[in-house]
Design an enzyme around this catalytic site. Structure first.
Site, PDB file in Angstrom:
ATOM      1  N   HIS A 243       0.707  -1.078   0.036  1.00  0.00           N
ATOM      2  CA  HIS A 243      -0.039  -0.063  -0.101  1.00  0.00           C
ATOM      3  C   HIS A 243       0.759   1.204   0.080  1.00  0.00           C
ATOM      4  O   HIS A 243       1.912   1.198   0.030  1.00  0.00           O
ATOM      5  CB  HIS A 243      -0.964  -0.055   1.052  1.00  0.00           C
ATOM      6  CG  HIS A 243      -0.176   0.078   2.615  1.00  0.00           C
ATOM      7  ND1 HIS A 243       0.059   1.051   3.354  1.00  0.00           N
ATOM      8  CD2 HIS A 243       0.258  -0.787   3.311  1.00  0.00           C
ATOM      9  CE1 HIS A 243       0.555   0.717   4.268  1.00  0.00           C
ATOM     10  NE2 HIS A 243       0.771  -0.463   4.268  1.00  0.00           N
TER      11      HIS A 243
ATOM     12  N   CYS B 250       2.246  -3.082   6.743  1.00  0.00           N
ATOM     13  CA  CYS B 250       2.494  -4.263   5.870  1.00  0.00           C
ATOM     14  C   CYS B 250       3.729  -3.812   4.857  1.00  0.00           C
ATOM     15  O   CYS B 250       5.023  -3.467   5.680  1.00  0.00           O
ATOM     16  CB  CYS B 250       1.537  -4.577   4.867  1.00  0.00           C
ATOM     17  SG  CYS B 250      -0.108  -5.048   5.974  1.00  0.00           S
TER      18      CYS B 250
END
Length: 226
Positions: A178, A194
């Site tokens: 992301h 992440c």
């Protein structure tokens, strides 16, 4: 120098740590220096005014130049179109074929260390919503409880401008690739999240890949530096 990648691949889909994708502890930022950033990269990472939300230009002096998006030599068995994430060295490769790959710098959080192996991009989103995990809410109810129903897209959303969602055998691994506007975090290990790219980079990657794209995640420090 070509990148040669060997691997020991196995899947460790650990649901209780992933999907947070937010920074809970900001490490000391790298102070901007007097290093001159080439115009080529300033243009590449210019502010974006014509997206759903305005995206500021990152301060590239906070980022080691090796983490700027660039095409590099690549040696590996993965076919063109594969994403390879070298977690220890903070690089994401999009294999182009014919011995070349497009390399992006990434920041890595705890959730980014919780998966090793291969999966596929089940779907991708522009300006995604973000929802804290139940574990996050249990640990910090005052902070995350009000967001239990999800956080609307926007510049302050931890998933940034785009997100790619990794599945394994049809099951959500809770592993996300992301965006972020926290330029200082690229190339670093942060407290949560992440795999994060600068918003300009995740927009570029999102445009290049399709649903079903194979992703190989390496956690072993066995990739020689370029």
């Amino acid at each position: 120098m070509p990148v040669s990648i060997s691997r020991r691949l196995f899947v460790l889909a650990i649901p209780f740590v992933a999907a947070g994708c937010t920074t809970t502890q900001k490490v000391a930022a790298i102070k901007p220096g007097k290093r001159e950033v080439p115009q080529y990269y300033r243009d590449m990472y210019a502010a974006v005014a014509d997206d759903a939300f305005p995206i500021p230009a990152p301060d590239l002096t906070k980022i080691d130049p090796k983490y700027y998006r660039q095409e590099v030599a690549y040696q590996g068995p993965e076919p063109s179109g594969t994403i390879v994430i070298d977690t220890p060295k903070r690089f994401l490769y999009l294999v182009l074929g014919e011995g070349r790959a497009l390399r992006y710098g990434v920041g890595v959080g705890k959730a980014g260390l919780a998966f090793e192996g291969s999966g596929v991009i089940q779907y991708k989103r522009e300006w995604p919503r973000w929802t804290p995990t139940q574990d996050m809410i249990a640990r910090e109810p005052e902070r995350y409880g009000p967001l239990a129903g999800g956080m609307e897209p926007g510049p302050t959303n931890p998933l940034g401008a785009r997100a790619l969602y990794l599945f394994k055998n049809g099951v959500d691994t809770l592993y996300r690739i992301h965006g972020t506007n926290e330029d200082w975090s690229i190339g670093r290990s942060i407290s949560s999240g992440c795999i994060r790219l600068l918003n300009q980079d995740i927009i570029d990657l999102h445009r290049r890949v399709q649903n079903g794209t194979r992703v190989v995640v390496l956690q072993q420090d066995n990739v020689p530096a370029v």
